[in-house]
Write a protein that holds these residues in place. Structure first.
Motif, PDB file in Angstrom:
ATOM      1  N   ASP A  16       5.081  40.058  75.905  1.00 48.85           N
ATOM      2  CA  ASP A  16       3.630  39.869  75.904  1.00 48.85           C
ATOM      3  C   ASP A  16       2.856  41.154  76.133  1.00 48.85           C
ATOM      4  N   GLY A  17       3.543  42.236  76.499  1.00 49.56           N
ATOM      5  CA  GLY A  17       2.848  43.458  76.839  1.00 49.56           C
ATOM      6  C   GLY A  17       2.572  44.355  75.652  1.00 49.56           C
ATOM      7  N   ALA A  18       1.940  45.485  75.946  1.00 53.51           N
ATOM      8  CA  ALA A  18       1.604  46.452  74.906  1.00 53.51           C
ATOM      9  C   ALA A  18       2.838  47.183  74.387  1.00 53.51           C
ATOM     10  N   ILE A  19       3.890  47.243  75.208  1.00 55.75           N
ATOM     11  CA  ILE A  19       5.127  47.934  74.838  1.00 55.75           C
ATOM     12  C   ILE A  19       6.311  47.071  75.247  1.00 55.75           C
ATOM     13  N   ASP A  20       7.281  46.942  74.359  1.00 56.85           N
ATOM     14  CA  ASP A  20       8.529  46.259  74.678  1.00 56.85           C
ATOM     15  C   ASP A  20       9.520  47.311  75.161  1.00 56.85           C
ATOM     16  N   TRP A  21       9.689  47.422  76.465  1.00 58.39           N
ATOM     17  CA  TRP A  21      10.483  48.506  77.023  1.00 58.39           C
ATOM     18  C   TRP A  21      11.966  48.379  76.722  1.00 58.39           C
ATOM     19  N   ASP A  22      12.457  47.149  76.626  1.00 58.86           N
ATOM     20  CA  ASP A  22      13.867  46.979  76.250  1.00 58.86           C
ATOM     21  C   ASP A  22      14.094  47.483  74.831  1.00 58.86           C
ATOM     22  N   ALA A  23      13.137  47.228  73.954  1.00 59.25           N
ATOM     23  CA  ALA A  23      13.249  47.713  72.575  1.00 59.25           C
ATOM     24  C   ALA A  23      13.111  49.232  72.520  1.00 59.25           C
TER      25      ALA A  23
END
Length: 323
Positions: A16-23
């Motif tokens: 849901d965030g601005a950045i997918d940190w796992d990706a």
């Protein structure tokens, strides 16, 4: 690992965030060869010995009381990516709390940009002193990206043990700075939080980022001065070769550096070093070390180009008589 896998990780960015940190982590590592980390016990001990020697000699030269972080890691490029993704996630969390008009598109773009930046830097970074900003810990960390240290020593035609030791001295110098100035990590965190919070509100708070840049210029400039005083060998050729490495690269590499703002890092080294060389020439290393006595003693942006103005201000603040 392939570029295709990297692109797929970005395309599948979720959350849901601005950045997918796992990706971000998956994509950056997919685009980057981790490098060889097959060290013998003797090679690992050599890193540790360099760190111990750097701590002892920097303490002796500077008179500063400090210790090295409990966490000292010899990493490959993927390890470095993971460590820095964790920091980015903490620092930019306010952005993830904001909705976007085009959330899917914006998320993929933000994820791709961040992954690309981390992948690029992971192939060039040699060592890193990590103050673990905004982390729930008082410990800091020290990283050596072994494949890059080996590769840089080879490309610069420098003996690896000597080059490794030079990098160790530089990074341990940052431990000296943060040890001498317990307030420094909090100061950097305050500026980061202010700047990122403003970005989350759709504003650009240039003053916060300017103050952060000025503080980091002082950090890098003092490190250059102190390690030259403490390093136990000839270093003129190392300094010249590293300066050339910072300025060099292919046209594409330099374009990427400019796009990522990495030319600011080079400016921090050069501008900060020139500032402290002038200060030390007039007041010695002890005079230069006054910068860590109080946050108010950090140079301003204007004073970085006018070190005698900084000397006059700090001298007046301390109630001393100028020499």
């Amino acid at each position: 690992m392939t570029l295709f896998e990297s692109a797929r990780a970005v395309a599948n960015a979720g959350g849901d965030g601005a950045i997918d940190w796992d990706a971000v982590s998956e994509a950056a590592k997919a685009a980057t060869d981790p490098g060889d980390l097959d060290l013998s016990e003797a090679e690992a001990e050599a890193y540790a010995a360099d760190v111990r020697d750097a701590r002892a000699q920097l303490r002796d030269v500077s008179g500063l009381e400090f210790d090295v972080p409990e966490t000292v890691e010899i990493q490959n490029r993927h390890h470095w990516v993971d460590a820095n993704v964790a920091t980015f996630r903490r620092v930019f969390e306010p952005l993830n709390e904001r909705a976007s008009y085009l959330p899917g598109v914006a998320r993929s773009l933000n994820t791709a940009t961040t992954a690309g930046a981390l992948a690029f830097v992971s192939r060039h970074v040699l060592g890193q002193y990590d103050p673990l900003l905004l982390a729930d810990t008082s410990d800091h960390a020290l990283y050596f990206v072994h494949p890059n240290v080996v590769g840089a020593a080879d490309s610069l035609d420098v003996a690896f043990p000597r080059f490794r030791r030079w990098i160790a001295f530089h990074e341990v110098t940052h431990a000296a700075e943060f040890g001498a100035a317990p307030w420094l990590a909090d100061h950097l965190e305050d500026q980061l939080e202010a700047g990122v919070a403003a970005l989350a509100d759709g504003e650009v708070r240039r003053e916060a980022f300017r103050e952060l840049h000025v503080a980091m210029t002082a950090v890098e400039g003092y490190a250059e001065l102190l390690m030259d005083e403490a390093f136990d060998g000839e270093y003129a050729d190392l300094r010249a070769k590293l300066d050339a490495r910072r300025r060099g690269g292919s046209p594409l590499t330099n374009l990427v550096k400019r796009a990522l703002g990495l030319q600011l890092k080079r400016e921090q080294y050069e501008r900060g070093r020139a500032f402290f060389e002038t200060v030390a020439a007039e007041r010695g290393l002890a005079g230069a070390s006054r910068v860590w006595d109080d946050p108010e003693y950090l140079p301003t942006d204007a004073e970085l180009d006018a070190p005698r103005a900084w000397l006059a201000r700090v001298t007046d603040s301390a109630g001393e008589t100028a020499e």
